[in-house]
Design a protein around this motif. Structure first.
Motif, PDB file in Angstrom:
ATOM      1  N   PHE A 600       0.856  -1.183   0.000  1.00  0.00           N
ATOM      2  CA  PHE A 600       0.000   0.000   0.000  1.00  0.00           C
ATOM      3  C   PHE A 600       0.887   1.227   0.000  1.00  0.00           C
ATOM      4  O   PHE A 600       1.811   1.350   0.801  1.00  0.00           O
ATOM      5  N   VAL A 601       0.606   2.152  -0.915  1.00  0.00           N
ATOM      6  CA  VAL A 601       1.434   3.352  -1.002  1.00  0.00           C
ATOM      7  C   VAL A 601       0.814   4.455  -0.141  1.00  0.00           C
ATOM      8  O   VAL A 601      -0.306   4.876  -0.392  1.00  0.00           O
ATOM      9  N   MET A 622      -8.958   3.538 -11.906  1.00  0.00           N
ATOM     10  CA  MET A 622      -8.153   2.561 -11.174  1.00  0.00           C
ATOM     11  C   MET A 622      -6.866   3.151 -10.602  1.00  0.00           C
ATOM     12  O   MET A 622      -6.017   2.426 -10.081  1.00  0.00           O
ATOM     13  N   ALA A 623      -6.704   4.464 -10.698  1.00  0.00           N
ATOM     14  CA  ALA A 623      -5.457   5.040 -10.208  1.00  0.00           C
ATOM     15  C   ALA A 623      -5.406   5.020  -8.690  1.00  0.00           C
ATOM     16  O   ALA A 623      -4.337   4.912  -8.091  1.00  0.00           O
ATOM     17  N   GLY A 624      -6.572   5.143  -8.060  1.00  0.00           N
ATOM     18  CA  GLY A 624      -6.591   5.171  -6.592  1.00  0.00           C
ATOM     19  C   GLY A 624      -7.288   6.391  -6.019  1.00  0.00           C
ATOM     20  O   GLY A 624      -7.129   6.709  -4.843  1.00  0.00           O
ATOM     21  N   LYS A 625      -8.109   7.051  -6.842  1.00  0.00           N
ATOM     22  CA  LYS A 625      -8.788   8.264  -6.373  1.00  0.00           C
ATOM     23  C   LYS A 625      -9.773   7.951  -5.239  1.00  0.00           C
ATOM     24  O   LYS A 625      -9.749   8.583  -4.188  1.00  0.00           O
ATOM     25  N   SER A 626     -10.624   6.976  -5.485  1.00  0.00           N
ATOM     26  CA  SER A 626     -11.656   6.668  -4.477  1.00  0.00           C
ATOM     27  C   SER A 626     -11.017   6.212  -3.177  1.00  0.00           C
ATOM     28  O   SER A 626     -11.470   6.557  -2.088  1.00  0.00           O
ATOM     29  N   THR A 627      -9.982   5.420  -3.316  1.00  0.00           N
ATOM     30  CA  THR A 627      -9.313   4.916  -2.117  1.00  0.00           C
ATOM     31  C   THR A 627      -8.770   6.083  -1.299  1.00  0.00           C
ATOM     32  O   THR A 627      -8.885   6.121  -0.070  1.00  0.00           O
ATOM     33  N   ARG A 767       0.053   5.071  -7.540  1.00  0.00           N
ATOM     34  CA  ARG A 767      -0.752   5.244  -6.313  1.00  0.00           C
ATOM     35  C   ARG A 767      -0.313   6.449  -5.508  1.00  0.00           C
ATOM     36  O   ARG A 767      -0.570   6.514  -4.318  1.00  0.00           O
TER      37      ARG A 767
HETATM   38  P1  ADP Z   1     -10.122   5.041  -8.871  1.00  0.00           P
HETATM   39  O1  ADP Z   1     -11.106   5.597  -7.905  1.00  0.00           O
HETATM   40  O2  ADP Z   1      -9.111   6.049  -9.257  1.00  0.00           O
HETATM   41  O3  ADP Z   1     -10.749   4.390 -10.058  1.00  0.00           O
HETATM   42  P2  ADP Z   1      -9.564   3.123  -6.804  1.00  0.00           P
HETATM   43  O4  ADP Z   1      -9.417   4.051  -5.647  1.00  0.00           O
HETATM   44  O5  ADP Z   1     -10.811   2.364  -6.925  1.00  0.00           O
HETATM   45  O6  ADP Z   1      -9.282   3.903  -8.165  1.00  0.00           O
HETATM   46  O7  ADP Z   1      -8.304   2.159  -6.721  1.00  0.00           O
HETATM   47  C1  ADP Z   1      -8.175   1.049  -7.540  1.00  0.00           C
HETATM   48  C2  ADP Z   1      -7.345  -0.022  -6.849  1.00  0.00           C
HETATM   49  O8  ADP Z   1      -6.038   0.429  -6.626  1.00  0.00           O
HETATM   50  C3  ADP Z   1      -7.866  -0.346  -5.473  1.00  0.00           C
HETATM   51  O9  ADP Z   1      -8.729  -1.437  -5.527  1.00  0.00           O
HETATM   52  C4  ADP Z   1      -6.630  -0.692  -4.663  1.00  0.00           C
HETATM   53  O10 ADP Z   1      -6.417  -2.082  -4.636  1.00  0.00           O
HETATM   54  C5  ADP Z   1      -5.522  -0.043  -5.412  1.00  0.00           C
HETATM   55  N1  ADP Z   1      -5.000   1.106  -4.652  1.00  0.00           N
HETATM   56  C6  ADP Z   1      -5.611   2.297  -4.483  1.00  0.00           C
HETATM   57  N2  ADP Z   1      -4.855   3.115  -3.738  1.00  0.00           N
HETATM   58  C7  ADP Z   1      -3.738   2.441  -3.446  1.00  0.00           C
HETATM   59  C8  ADP Z   1      -2.552   2.762  -2.704  1.00  0.00           C
HETATM   60  N3  ADP Z   1      -2.389   3.944  -2.126  1.00  0.00           N
HETATM   61  N4  ADP Z   1      -1.602   1.801  -2.621  1.00  0.00           N
HETATM   62  C9  ADP Z   1      -1.762   0.607  -3.213  1.00  0.00           C
HETATM   63  N5  ADP Z   1      -2.854   0.250  -3.881  1.00  0.00           N
HETATM   64  C10 ADP Z   1      -3.837   1.149  -4.025  1.00  0.00           C
END
Ligand code: ADP
Length: 863
Positions: A600-601, A622-627, A767
């Protein structure tokens, strides 16, 4: 035909009387080994439980419809009925059938509804089971009372009509009571499966409600509970208590105090936000994939319930948060303290529910043994906590009593592992009650006499195979095989003939047997009496027991937060009154656990200072915006329940409310117009957010056409930015690249983007969240990596830009635009453009974009 058939008519009168007392319930009427239902009740039960419908009194027209369940399985059937939303009453025989003259007396012993359940088969260990009552006030205020009869919690307060729905969703009661005169249209929407129970208005009269409460608590006023000045709260609480007492047929001594419901001191989290942030497990999902799953290192069910409540009511006062943090820090910093407390807690069972069952007359021998064993662990816990220093732990430790007298009493009375039911006795220790000992001696002496009988009779009669046996119908007997019948002594009386043997009794055996059986019966009855006394001694101590249990639960929760912090490598966040959020190396507490360690970054957050109040977050799918958005929300939420947070350092200016709005794509299952849902939620946010709120907006405007959605997203951002005194901390993830332009035009808006890199023909998701806006044409980049011709890519880029800029329609007809198509014949170019218009690049995954491009190349690429 069962023996009771003969007295059906008087029995039916009993039934009808019980039914009159509780007309809206399914009445389960005890008859011998069955609980029977009659008439419509039988029809309903046979339909929903799949029971066989039979008829009584067949000589009448068609007979009386009847269906039954065996008594020993009744709990399972009741549980099913309650889950289906029915109310159920159990009518039991209230006198011993053997001693009854004529018809056995029966009475309703308990009425069970979803909001008034006490048995384990109806309750989730880690969740509260609330019943709520609503009393409409004179103005817009409502009186609201809630109780969990299975734990003894009881709250009342007044809330504005506006906040009523919030408060109800926070408590999520299983059943709601209100007066008949209230139009249900004026009530907030009830959640799915919540039972509505309408009571007569008289139940809500202030004077009688107040008197009932004073009576119940044995107090002269309600000032001590902080509700004396809230007449509508009193009305609701009175109605609720009245209802519970009627249904449970008990005075409910364990509802030993009323607490004022204060919603102004805690953060409200709406259901949508709880779902978006995965605070609790989703219906189908595993507990592990939720914040609760990560934090719930509690040892006891009450501790787990306490944590759930905390997660639904994060604190708003930084002083209160710091007080809880101090306590968590103490456990986190002192391993020995934490281990000792954890060890003691681990053997403690659900004292709240055990006490409540004793108070409602539903406790089993095992329940009391569980209480005894739990109390035995309390001294160890107190000892572990003897030298705690943090104010909250000191206060909680002082609320724990050892209940030594009760514990000793239970320990002396109950055998080590008593049976589940009272039926056969065997739960009270020898030596506890001289009367019982005497009865047992009688039965034991008789039994040993019988045990020696076999040898004696064999010797006397010379029948070597003679056996002494027992069965429930015939009692004790001597069995002789056919071969030896001629040796049977003359004083034997024949009792039963089998194929190969005869069974006999002797006058002496009969006498001893009746002594044994009589003594057994009396000793079982005596054990029941003693058990009843034990229950009463628990009930007499219900209030202090529940105070102890409450303190244990909170200690368990605080310790769990410390354990979770150690396990997750969390730090204690600073909490202050600013409107800023600063997080260094923040992580998503749930997502990080789904990844291999180190994968996890972590990311930084600086939000809320002037110039950085609203962030537009861009980056490819899939970049990680929602996360990232959720991670910030979860860290704030964790901080405000006093938990440590997954970061290297964090400073959280207290958030008054977290609002979330996630992309329409997630809502399709709801079957409503997704765009309407989205706009309703956006409107709720705009009306209720304050300067102290935290807004997490993920893809607003996605549910409608591109330009529509873009304009709405733009306007919402401007509204948040420009409304005086608003400008809340906002993270706005969007696929509308145009929104990055907002940062140039508005002082407090800035851009963030989640970085990706191309490397050896691959898109690498870094990420990492960085300041500035993202390059937007990822779909096309991906297409290039796949080796599409440069001319196609260039043209795609131009068209994309024009589409996004809204200039396409005017320019489409210009000669130079189509000239760039080069190889394309005009008609094909038109068709391609038509298709392009229908495509939304940012709603496609890179793979879909690639497939589309490949398809166009096949169709229009000329080769
Ligand atoms: P987006 O909203 O940009 O489409 P998501 O937030 O759904 O992208 O992230 C997609 C995937 O990337 C997540 O399911 C997670 O497994 C991975 N991910 C997101 N943020 C991180 C992070 N900081 N470090 C590692 N993996 C991450």
């Amino acid at each position: 035909m069962s023996p009771a058939d003969t007295d059906l008519t008087p029995m039916y009168r009993q039934w009808a009387q019980a039914k009159r007392d509780f007309p809206d319930v399914l009445l389960l009427f005890r008859m011998g080994d069955f609980y029977e239902l009659f008439y419509e009740d039988a029809e309903i039960a046979s339909r929903v439980l799949g029971l066989t419908l039979t008829a009584r009194e067949k000589h009448r027209d068609g007979g009386i419809p009847m269906a039954g369940v065996p008594w020993h399985a009744v709990e399972t059937y009741v549980a099913r009925l309650i889950r289906l939303g029915y109310r159920v009453a159990l009518a039991d025989q209230t006198e011993d059938a053997r001693f009854a003259k004529g018809l056995v007396e029966r009475d309703i012993v308990e009425v069970i509804t979803p909001g008034t359940a006490t048995s384990d088969s109806l309750l989730a260990a880690g969740e509260n089971n609330y019943l709520a009552a609503l009393a409409p006030g004179r103005g817009t205020e409502w009186g609201l009372a809630v109780a969990d009869v299975s734990t003894g919690e009881f709250y009342a307060g007044e809330v504005s009509g506006k906040r009523l729905a919030e408060e109800l969703s926070r408590l999520s009661p299983r059943e709601i009571l209100w007066p008949r005169s209230v139009d249900p249209a004026h009530l907030p929407a009830r959640g799915e499966g919540v039972l509505a129970t309408v009571l007569e208005d008289a139940s809500f009269f202030h004077e009688s409600a107040r008197r009932l409460l004073l009576d119940h608590f044995h107090t002269a006023s309600l000032v001590g509970f902080g509700v004396d000045d809230l007449p509508d709260a009193v009305r609701a609480a009175g109605a609720l208590l009245q209802y519970l007492r009627t249904l449970k047929r008990s005075d409910l001594p364990h509802l030993s105090r009323l607490r004022r419901l204060r919603s102004d001191e805690v953060m409200y989290l709406d259901d949508a936000t709880l779902v978006t942030l995965d605070v609790f497990p989703r219906r189908e999902g595993s507990v592990e994939n939720s914040l609760l799953g990560v934090l719930d290192r509690t040892e006891t069910s009450p501790g787990s319930r306490c944590l759930r409540r905390a997660l639904r009511r994060p604190l708003l006062s930084s002083a209160a948060i710091r007080e809880r943090q101090d306590a968590v820090a103490e456990f986190a910093g002192e391993r020995a303290l934490s281990d000792a407390a954890g060890g003691a807690l681990s053997g403690i069972q659900d004292i709240e529910r055990l006490t409540s069952r004793a108070s409602t007359g539903r406790a089993s021998p095992r329940d009391l043994a569980a209480l005894r064993d739990s109390l035995a662990r309390v001294p160890a816990l107190r000892e572990a906590l003897a030298s705690v220093a943090s104010a909250r732990l000191v206060a909680l430790a002082s609320e724990i009593s050892e209940h030594a007298a009760l514990r000793d009493h239970l320990a002396r009375a109950l055998v080590e592992s008593p049976p589940a039911t009272l039926g056969d006795g065997g739960l009270i220790c020898d030596g506890f009650d001289p009367g019982l000992d005497e009865m047992r001696r009688g039965s034991r002496d008789g039994k040993s006499w019988i045990a020696g009988l076999e040898a004696r009779e064999r010797a006397r009669s010379g029948i070597p195979s003679m056996k002494v046996g027992f069965n429930r119908v015939f009692g004790y007997y001597l069995e002789v095989t056919r071969a030896h019948l001629r040796l049977v002594p003359p004083d034997y009386e024949r009792k039963q003939t089998l194929v190969n043997a005869e069974r006999y009794v002797t006058p002496e055996l009969k006498e001893v047997e009746s002594k044994v059986l009589g003594a057994e019966e009396r000793s079982v009855a005596r054990e029941k009496e003693i058990f009843g006394e034990l229950c009463r001694s628990v009930v007499a101590e219900a209030a202090p027991l529940l105070a102890t249990a409450g303190a244990l639960a909170e200690i368990d929760m605080i310790r769990a937060l410390a354990v979770a912090a150690a396990r997750g490598g969390y730090v204690r966040p600073e909490v202050d009154e600013t409107t800023e959020i600063e997080i260094e190396e923040g992580r998503h507490p749930v997502v990080e656990r789904t990844l291999a360690s180190g994968e996890f970054v972590p990311n930084e957050t600086r939000l809320g200072a002037p110039g950085r109040r609203i962030a537009v977050v861009t980056g490819p799918n899939m970049a990680g915006k929602s996360t990232y958005l959720r991670q910030v929300g979860l860290i704030a939420l964790m901080a405000q329940i006093g938990s440590f947070v997954p970061a290297a350092r964090a400073r959280i200016g207290v958030v008054d409310r977290i609002f979330t709005r996630v992309g329409a794509a997630d809502d399709i299952a709801r079957g409503q117009s997704t765009f309407l849902v989205e706009m309703n939620e956006a409107s709720n946010i705009l009306h209720n957010a304050t300067e102290r709120s935290l807004l997490l907006l993920d893809e607003i405007g996605r549910g409608t056409s591109t330009y529509d959605g873009l304009s709405i997203a733009w306007a919402i951002t401007e509204y948040l930015h420009d409304t005086p005194g608003l400008c809340p901390r906002t993270l706005f993830a969007t696929h509308y690249h145009e929104l990055t332009e907002l940062a140039n035009r508005h002082e407090h808006v800035h851009n963030l983007n989640v970085l990706v890199r191309e490397w050896n023909d691959e898109v690498i998701f870094l990420r990492r969240v960085a300041d500035g806006s993202a390059d937007r044409s990822y779909g096309i980049q991906v297409a290039r990596l796949a080796g599409l011709p440069a001319s196609v890519l260039d043209r795609a880029r131009v068209i994309l830009e024009e589409l996004e800029a809204g200039e396409f329609v005017e320019r489409e007809a210009r000669p130079e635009a189509s000239a760039q198509l080069g190889l394309f014949a005009m008609a094909e170019g038109e068709r391609l453009l038509e298709e392009l218009r229908g495509v939304e690049p940012d709603r496609m995954t890179p793979l879909e974009a690639l497939a589309k491009l490949a398809e166009w190349r096949r169709r229009y690429g000329g080769g």
